[in-house]
Write an enzyme that holds these catalytic residues in place. Structure first.
Site, short mmCIF file in Angstrom:
data_model
loop_
_atom_site.label_atom_id
_atom_site.label_comp_id
_atom_site.label_asym_id
_atom_site.label_seq_id
_atom_site.Cartn_x
_atom_site.Cartn_y
_atom_site.Cartn_z
CG HIS A 114 -1.97 -1.04 1.21
ND1 HIS A 114 -2.85 -1.21 0.15
CD2 HIS A 114 -2.28 -2.01 2.12
CE1 HIS A 114 -3.64 -2.25 0.42
NE2 HIS A 114 -3.32 -2.75 1.60
CG ASP A 150 -2.95 -8.36 0.70
OD1 ASP A 150 -2.25 -8.66 1.68
OD2 ASP A 150 -3.97 -7.63 0.79
CG HIS A 152 -6.65 -5.31 1.78
ND1 HIS A 152 -6.09 -6.20 2.67
CD2 HIS A 152 -7.85 -4.95 2.29
CE1 HIS A 152 -6.92 -6.35 3.70
NE2 HIS A 152 -7.99 -5.62 3.50
CG ASP A 230 -5.22 -9.97 3.33
OD1 ASP A 230 -4.97 -10.49 2.22
OD2 ASP A 230 -4.81 -8.84 3.66
ZN LIG Z 1 -4.23 -7.17 2.71
#
Ligand SMILES: [Zn+2]
Length: 287
Positions: A114, A150, A152, A230
């Site tokens: 991120h 991931d 996200h 996740d």
């Molecule tokens: Zn994540």
């Protein structure tokens, strides 16, 4: 199987924060107590400043030493700049190992995908994988693909690699979800595969496979994997459905690419994380 890790990365924490030291210490315990994989352990050395500066602004690097939280999710910690640099060093070491033909996994925190050129966010401070990809491109590799599974969206990696010659980015992630981006493709080389919350496992696997098919078309010489766990059914901060055997399957699929590859730990916040990583590593190792 080579694992690059440094137990010192458990040296910071914030009470109640999901990105916690046990993610690493529990995984170390799991990997040390198993007999299926022969593990070569390695410690990261130190990250080359020029490599970090390919991905981040000098202002961002200075900001990591300013004792103020970055946002509600991303606290300041004393020495966080050094912890983040150690994670970068592991990524650079993983790149070297992949080039030497090893199957390699970077087991470090903080994660990185991120972090943008100028901003720490989403538990990430420096973008480990983007730094390693830019290093690969600067030192002779012509085509590098990032596969980010991931749950996200890897917004930081996308921001850093967008329209960079020789790089391509493929992210499979839940949407809607943090950070709220990744609904469409960006630039000429960033391909996003958003998946609705609670998508059944089979359908999620289909999207993972479709993204892998697109990655193959790019014909990478090297693949860098943002390995977040996740999308697991019992992860506390996302709403997907994958099980340990899906991560094993994914490891096998990536092995099947037959291209030098390294994986770096991103997210994964369930207490089952050690089992998920172990399943993935077995898949990568062809076991
Ligand atoms: Zn994540």
């Amino acid at each position: 199987m080579k694992i690059i890790t440094d137990e010192r990365c458990t040296g910071y924490h914030s009470p109640g924060h999901p990105e916690r030291p046990a993610r690493i210490s529990g995984t170390l315990e799991r990997l040390r107590s198993q007999k299926d994989l022969t593990i070569e352990w390695a410690k990261p050395s130190c990250a080359d400043e020029d490599a970090v500066l390919r991905a981040h602004t000098p202002g961002h690097i200075a900001r990591l030493r300013v004792p103020e939280d970055f946002d509600g999710d991303t606290p300041y910690f004393p020495q966080i700049a050094d912890f983040a640099r150690s994670s970068v060093a592991a990524a650079l070491e993983a790149l070297k190992s992949a080039r030497a033909g090893k199957t390699v996994f970077g087991l470090m925190r903080p994660p990185g995908h991120h972090a943008t050129q100028s901003r720490a966010m989403g538990f990430c401070y420096l973008n480990n994988i983007a730094i390693a990809v830019l290093e690969a491109l600067a030192t002779g590799t012509k085509r590098v693909a990032v596969y980010d599974f991931d749950v996200h969206h890897g917004n930081g990696t996308e921001a850093i690699l967008a329209d960079k010659t020789g790089a391509a980015f493929f992210s499979i992630h839940q949407y809607p979800c943090f950070p709220g981006t990744g609904t469409g493709n960006v630039g000429k080389n960033c391909f996003n595969f958003p998946v609705a919350p609670q998508t059944p496992r089979e359908a999620y696997r289909n999207v993972l496979e479709r993204a892998l098919g697109e990655l193959k078309k790019f014909k990478p010489e090297l693949v860098a994997v943002s390995a977040g766990f996740d999308a697991y059914a019992h992860d506390p901060i996302a709403q997907e459905t994958l099980e340990a055997e899906d991560f094993h399957w994914l490891g096998q699929k990536l092995r099947g690419l037959g291209v030098p590859l390294f994986s770096l730990l991103e997210g994964g916040y369930s207490s089952d994380l050690p089992d998920l990583i172990f399943a993935y590593l077995k898949g990568l190792a062809g076991k």
